[in-house]
Design an enzyme around this catalytic site. Structure first.
Site, PDB file in Angstrom:
ATOM      1  N   TYR A  51       0.865  -1.196   0.000  1.00 31.43           N
ATOM      2  CA  TYR A  51       0.000   0.000   0.000  1.00 31.43           C
ATOM      3  C   TYR A  51       0.888   1.227   0.000  1.00 31.43           C
ATOM      4  CZ  TYR A  51      -5.014  -0.036  -0.067  1.00 31.43           C
ATOM      5  OH  TYR A  51      -6.297  -0.064  -0.513  1.00 31.43           O
ATOM      6  N   GLU A  53      -0.289   4.866  -0.699  1.00 35.79           N
ATOM      7  CA  GLU A  53      -1.019   6.119  -0.980  1.00 35.79           C
ATOM      8  C   GLU A  53      -0.081   7.309  -0.862  1.00 35.79           C
ATOM      9  OE1 GLU A  53      -3.955   5.277   1.923  1.00 35.79           O
ATOM     10  OE2 GLU A  53      -5.551   5.190   0.446  1.00 35.79           O
ATOM     11  N   THR A 223      -3.431   5.687 -22.312  1.00 37.37           N
ATOM     12  CA  THR A 223      -3.414   4.346 -21.735  1.00 37.37           C
ATOM     13  C   THR A 223      -2.026   3.778 -22.011  1.00 37.37           C
ATOM     14  OG1 THR A 223      -4.225   3.478 -23.829  1.00 37.37           O
ATOM     15  CG2 THR A 223      -5.867   3.875 -22.120  1.00 37.37           C
ATOM     16  N   LYS A 226      -2.383  -0.018 -25.223  1.00 34.99           N
ATOM     17  CA  LYS A 226      -2.787  -0.079 -26.640  1.00 34.99           C
ATOM     18  C   LYS A 226      -1.528  -0.143 -27.499  1.00 34.99           C
ATOM     19  CE  LYS A 226      -7.224   1.892 -25.415  1.00 34.99           C
ATOM     20  NZ  LYS A 226      -8.171   3.027 -25.520  1.00 34.99           N
TER      21      LYS A 226
HETATM   22  C1  LIG Z   1      -9.189   3.428 -24.696  1.00 34.96           C
HETATM   23  C2  LIG Z   1      -9.387   4.888 -24.554  1.00 34.96           C
HETATM   24  C3  LIG Z   1      -9.629   5.468 -23.301  1.00 34.96           C
HETATM   25  C4  LIG Z   1      -9.989   4.681 -22.050  1.00 34.96           C
HETATM   26  O1  LIG Z   1      -9.150   3.747 -21.629  1.00 34.96           O
HETATM   27  P1  LIG Z   1      -9.629   2.640 -20.560  1.00 34.96           P
HETATM   28  O2  LIG Z   1      -8.315   2.153 -20.052  1.00 34.96           O
HETATM   29  O3  LIG Z   1     -10.397   1.627 -21.338  1.00 34.96           O
HETATM   30  O4  LIG Z   1     -10.450   3.304 -19.523  1.00 34.96           O
HETATM   31  C5  LIG Z   1      -9.675   6.847 -23.228  1.00 34.96           C
HETATM   32  N1  LIG Z   1      -9.502   7.615 -24.323  1.00 34.96           N
HETATM   33  C6  LIG Z   1      -9.295   7.085 -25.544  1.00 34.96           C
HETATM   34  C7  LIG Z   1      -9.113   8.004 -26.712  1.00 34.96           C
HETATM   35  C8  LIG Z   1      -9.241   5.712 -25.696  1.00 34.96           C
HETATM   36  O5  LIG Z   1      -9.083   5.212 -26.915  1.00 34.96           O
END
Ligand SMILES: *Cc1c(COP(=O)(O)O)cnc(C)c1O
Length: 414
Positions: A51, A53, A223, A226
């Site tokens: 933890y 925080e 993120t 991706k």
């Molecule tokens: C995927 C995505 C998000 C959100 O991501 P999560 O991890 O699924 O909450 C936000 N903005 C854009 C442009 C995205 O493509």
């Protein structure tokens, strides 16, 4: 390893089946990727037990000396990768990162300008069912009806007229480059913050095949799972003068304890993305998307904006099948995994749609190149033309054999 199977055979079986599904199908979902074993290992580490925080050097609990080192490494690497003045690597996911920016930089009810959601914006960019649309006031700019490119002139006009507190660029389903400099000028013309949500294209920016959002944006969210190919998670980067507002919004504003295992895995992902081989990867993603687009156009598919500059393309499938939904379902039966998606100015509902979104980050991670994109386009064409399930199942055998030539993980077992 092997502990999971001993303790919980049901979950081990599910993980094994999911692994097999990933290996044997062609993943074309533009927001997905396959993280490295190093990233997976960091996530499965003992770092998850702590933890912590607060932030490095200012934690609420004792025993954080090693967690501090990990978070500091993640921050330093993120700043280097994106040329950022400040980074907060604690947001649990992209939606939470966006929420923190809104919470940190706006008051409830403030106006912000973002791309119309049915044309490529994300849920967190002002959907009426999302916090962004309920707590703040979204104003939408659009894509040009003919070219399907961002209508910067409209965005500028709306910015001057509506005086939003924040202007948002960066999308989920836009196949072209973003002119961050132009957005900076628009933001400056009305004194708004410029926010870039680079969730989809972060890997392309890190790999230097797309222009960076800095120095133009005030704040950048992304993120990490991706195109960046890291763990599920997110981060916020910003100019130094906004650092305090952003950090406070994340903690204690919205989140409690950070996911220290995920933060360590983000550090690993950034380390991977700093290597020269990642530039090659990013370049190949774009080359593959271009090749796939070219092949599909040759088969009579209508592509939104006529093609792609990035990792994804939007194909109108209504001259082949009834809808995007039907296309998604037919292709799934043959092991080709993609998602239905609205085409700009789509007459069909978001549940049905006229199009599909196809992305190349996954296939590129597997090592596929332009030659394979030709085969993938061929398989997609035949999948949509298939008469019945038997034909799709037969096609599925070809899909499977192509996929198996490019294994994702060797020696992984559950
Ligand atoms: C995927 C995505 C998000 C959100 O991501 P999560 O991890 O699924 O909450 C936000 N903005 C854009 C442009 C995205 O493509």
């Amino acid at each position: 390893m092997g502990e999971l199977r001993k303790t919980d055979a049901a979950i081990a079986d599910i993980a094994m089946r999911e692994l097999k599904r990933q290996q044997e199908t062609l993943g074309l979902i533009a927001s997905e990727n396959y993280a490295s074993l190093a990233v997976l290992e960091a996530q499965a580490s003992v770092l998850q037990n702590k933890y912590s925080e607060g932030y490095s050097g200012k934690r609420y609990y004792a025993g954080n000396q090693f967690i501090d080192d990990s978070e500091t490494l993640a921050i330093e690497r993120a700043k280097k990768l994106f040329d950022a003045e400040h980074a907060n690597v604690q947001p649990h996911a992209g939606s939470q990162a966006n929420m923190a920016v809104f919470y940190g930089l706006m008051e409830y009810g403030d106006k912000f300008l973002g791309l119309s959601l049915d044309q490529g914006g994300h849920l967190t960019h002002g959907s009426p069912v999302n916090f962004s649309g309920k707590l703040y006031k979204p104003i939408a700019y659009h894509l040009d009806k003919k070219t399907h490119l961002i209508d910067y002139d409209e965005a500028e006009r709306l910015a001057k007229q509506e005086k939003p507190k924040l202007i948002l660029c960066g999308y989920t389903a836009y196949p072209r480059k973003i002119d961050f400099k132009r957005f900076r000028e628009i933001a400056d013309s009305t004194g708004a913050y410029l926010m870039a949500d680079i969730a989809h294209i972060a890997g392309l920016i890190a790999g230097k095949v797309h222009d960076n959002a800095f120095p133009y944006a005030d704040v950048v969210t992304t993120t990490t799972h991706k195109t960046l190919r890291g763990p599920r998670g997110a981060m916020i980067m910003c100019k130094a003068d906004l650092a305090q507002k952003i950090d406070k919004a994340v903690f204690p504003g919205l989140q409690g304890g950070p996911f220290d295992h995920a933060i360590a895995a983000k550090a690993v992902c950034f380390q991977e993305a700093l290597q020269p081989s990642f530039k090659e990867y990013a370049k190949q993603i774009v080359k593959n998307a271009g090749a796939l687009a070219g092949e599909l156009k040759g088969k009579g598919f209508a592509l939104s904006s006529g093609g792609t500059d990035n990792h994804l393309l939007l194909a109108d499938v209504t001259n082949k099948v009834e809808s995007g939904k039907v296309a998604q379902e037919k292709l799934e039966k043959a092991g080709i995994i993609c998602n239905r998606n609205m085409i700009p100015y789509d007459a069909k509902s978001p549940f049905v749609t006229s199009g599909i979104r196809l992305g190349t980050p996954c296939l590129t991670t597997r090592g596929m190149k332009e030659n394979e994109m030709k085969q993938v386009a061929e398989l997609i064409g035949r999948g949509l033309a298939a008469k019945d399930d038997a034909e799709l199942a037969k096609l599925g055998e070809e899909v499977r054999s192509l996929a198996l030539k490019f294994p994702i993980y060797k020696d992984v077992k559950y």
